[in-house]
Motif scaffolding. Structure first.
Motif, PDB file in Angstrom:
ATOM      1  N   MET A   1       0.848  -1.185   0.000  1.00  0.00           N
ATOM      2  CA  MET A   1       0.000   0.000   0.000  1.00  0.00           C
ATOM      3  C   MET A   1       0.888   1.240   0.000  1.00  0.00           C
ATOM      4  O   MET A   1       1.904   1.284   0.696  1.00  0.00           O
ATOM      5  N   ALA A   2       0.504   2.240  -0.763  1.00  0.00           N
ATOM      6  CA  ALA A   2       1.285   3.480  -0.850  1.00  0.00           C
ATOM      7  C   ALA A   2       1.486   4.104   0.531  1.00  0.00           C
ATOM      8  O   ALA A   2       2.570   4.581   0.853  1.00  0.00           O
ATOM      9  N   GLN A   3       0.450   4.052   1.366  1.00  0.00           N
ATOM     10  CA  GLN A   3       0.544   4.643   2.699  1.00  0.00           C
ATOM     11  C   GLN A   3       1.586   3.914   3.548  1.00  0.00           C
ATOM     12  O   GLN A   3       2.268   4.534   4.359  1.00  0.00           O
ATOM     13  N   ASP A   4       1.720   2.604   3.385  1.00  0.00           N
ATOM     14  CA  ASP A   4       2.739   1.839   4.109  1.00  0.00           C
ATOM     15  C   ASP A   4       4.130   2.149   3.569  1.00  0.00           C
ATOM     16  O   ASP A   4       5.086   2.264   4.326  1.00  0.00           O
ATOM     17  N   LEU A   5       4.240   2.267   2.259  1.00  0.00           N
ATOM     18  CA  LEU A   5       5.531   2.534   1.625  1.00  0.00           C
ATOM     19  C   LEU A   5       6.055   3.919   2.006  1.00  0.00           C
ATOM     20  O   LEU A   5       7.259   4.121   2.102  1.00  0.00           O
TER      21      LEU A   5
ATOM     22  N   THR B   1       8.928   6.897  -3.858  1.00  0.00           N
ATOM     23  CA  THR B   1       8.244   6.202  -4.945  1.00  0.00           C
ATOM     24  C   THR B   1       6.724   6.369  -4.876  1.00  0.00           C
ATOM     25  O   THR B   1       6.007   5.870  -5.727  1.00  0.00           O
ATOM     26  N   VAL B   2       6.247   7.074  -3.852  1.00  0.00           N
ATOM     27  CA  VAL B   2       4.811   7.313  -3.691  1.00  0.00           C
ATOM     28  C   VAL B   2       4.484   8.678  -4.281  1.00  0.00           C
ATOM     29  O   VAL B   2       5.169   9.664  -4.014  1.00  0.00           O
ATOM     30  N   ILE B   3       3.447   8.711  -5.084  1.00  0.00           N
ATOM     31  CA  ILE B   3       3.017   9.974  -5.685  1.00  0.00           C
ATOM     32  C   ILE B   3       1.561  10.245  -5.315  1.00  0.00           C
ATOM     33  O   ILE B   3       0.791   9.315  -5.064  1.00  0.00           O
ATOM     34  N   ASP B   4       1.221  11.525  -5.262  1.00  0.00           N
ATOM     35  CA  ASP B   4      -0.159  11.929  -5.023  1.00  0.00           C
ATOM     36  C   ASP B   4      -0.843  12.135  -6.359  1.00  0.00           C
ATOM     37  O   ASP B   4      -0.291  12.774  -7.255  1.00  0.00           O
ATOM     38  N   THR B   5      -2.029  11.574  -6.481  1.00  0.00           N
ATOM     39  CA  THR B   5      -2.824  11.742  -7.696  1.00  0.00           C
ATOM     40  C   THR B   5      -4.195  12.279  -7.290  1.00  0.00           C
ATOM     41  O   THR B   5      -4.535  12.244  -6.102  1.00  0.00           O
TER      42      THR B   5
ATOM     43  N   GLY C   1      -5.905   9.794  -5.219  1.00  0.00           N
ATOM     44  CA  GLY C   1      -5.279   9.400  -3.956  1.00  0.00           C
ATOM     45  C   GLY C   1      -3.816   9.062  -4.170  1.00  0.00           C
ATOM     46  O   GLY C   1      -3.237   9.326  -5.222  1.00  0.00           O
ATOM     47  N   LYS C   2      -3.230   8.450  -3.167  1.00  0.00           N
ATOM     48  CA  LYS C   2      -1.813   8.078  -3.235  1.00  0.00           C
ATOM     49  C   LYS C   2      -1.645   6.840  -4.115  1.00  0.00           C
ATOM     50  O   LYS C   2      -2.506   5.972  -4.152  1.00  0.00           O
ATOM     51  N   MET C   3      -0.486   6.775  -4.796  1.00  0.00           N
ATOM     52  CA  MET C   3      -0.229   5.675  -5.714  1.00  0.00           C
ATOM     53  C   MET C   3       1.262   5.378  -5.706  1.00  0.00           C
ATOM     54  O   MET C   3       2.085   6.269  -5.541  1.00  0.00           O
ATOM     55  N   VAL C   4       1.617   4.095  -5.870  1.00  0.00           N
ATOM     56  CA  VAL C   4       3.014   3.698  -5.975  1.00  0.00           C
ATOM     57  C   VAL C   4       3.429   3.827  -7.436  1.00  0.00           C
ATOM     58  O   VAL C   4       2.793   3.258  -8.317  1.00  0.00           O
ATOM     59  N   ASP C   5       4.480   4.590  -7.684  1.00  0.00           N
ATOM     60  CA  ASP C   5       5.044   4.707  -9.025  1.00  0.00           C
ATOM     61  C   ASP C   5       5.952   3.496  -9.218  1.00  0.00           C
ATOM     62  O   ASP C   5       7.084   3.477  -8.737  1.00  0.00           O
TER      63      ASP C   5
END
Length: 75
Positions: free
Chosen positions: A22-26, A34-38, A41-45
């Motif tokens: 999960m992006a929030q865990d990463l 490596t986490v980006i805001d979209t 919501g949050k997303m792993v690139d």
């Protein structure tokens, strides 16, 4: 180690479970870059994550080589 599951983003099969971090865990790790805001919501690139993982594996390989050399196992 287990990863949380979530509902599939595959609209043709919404009941399918997907596994992944999960992006929030990463964001709580050294790989938070490596986490980006979209807008959704949050997303792993995954491209950035792959690059970062490759660099970390290379660094670990170098450390292993140095440790083995120190132990006299590499000639």
């Amino acid at each position: 180690h287990s990863f949380p599951t979530r509902r599939s983003s595959d609209l043709s099969n919404p009941e399918k479970e997907e596994y992944g971090i999960m992006a929030q865990d990463l964001e709580k790790t050294p790989l938070k870059s490596t986490v980006i805001d979209t807008p959704e919501g949050k997303m792993v690139d995954t491209r950035r994550l792959t690059t970062a993982n490759t660099a970390m594996i290379s660094e670990l390989g170098n450390k292993l080589d140095k440790a083995l050399e120190y132990m006299g196992r590499i000639k």
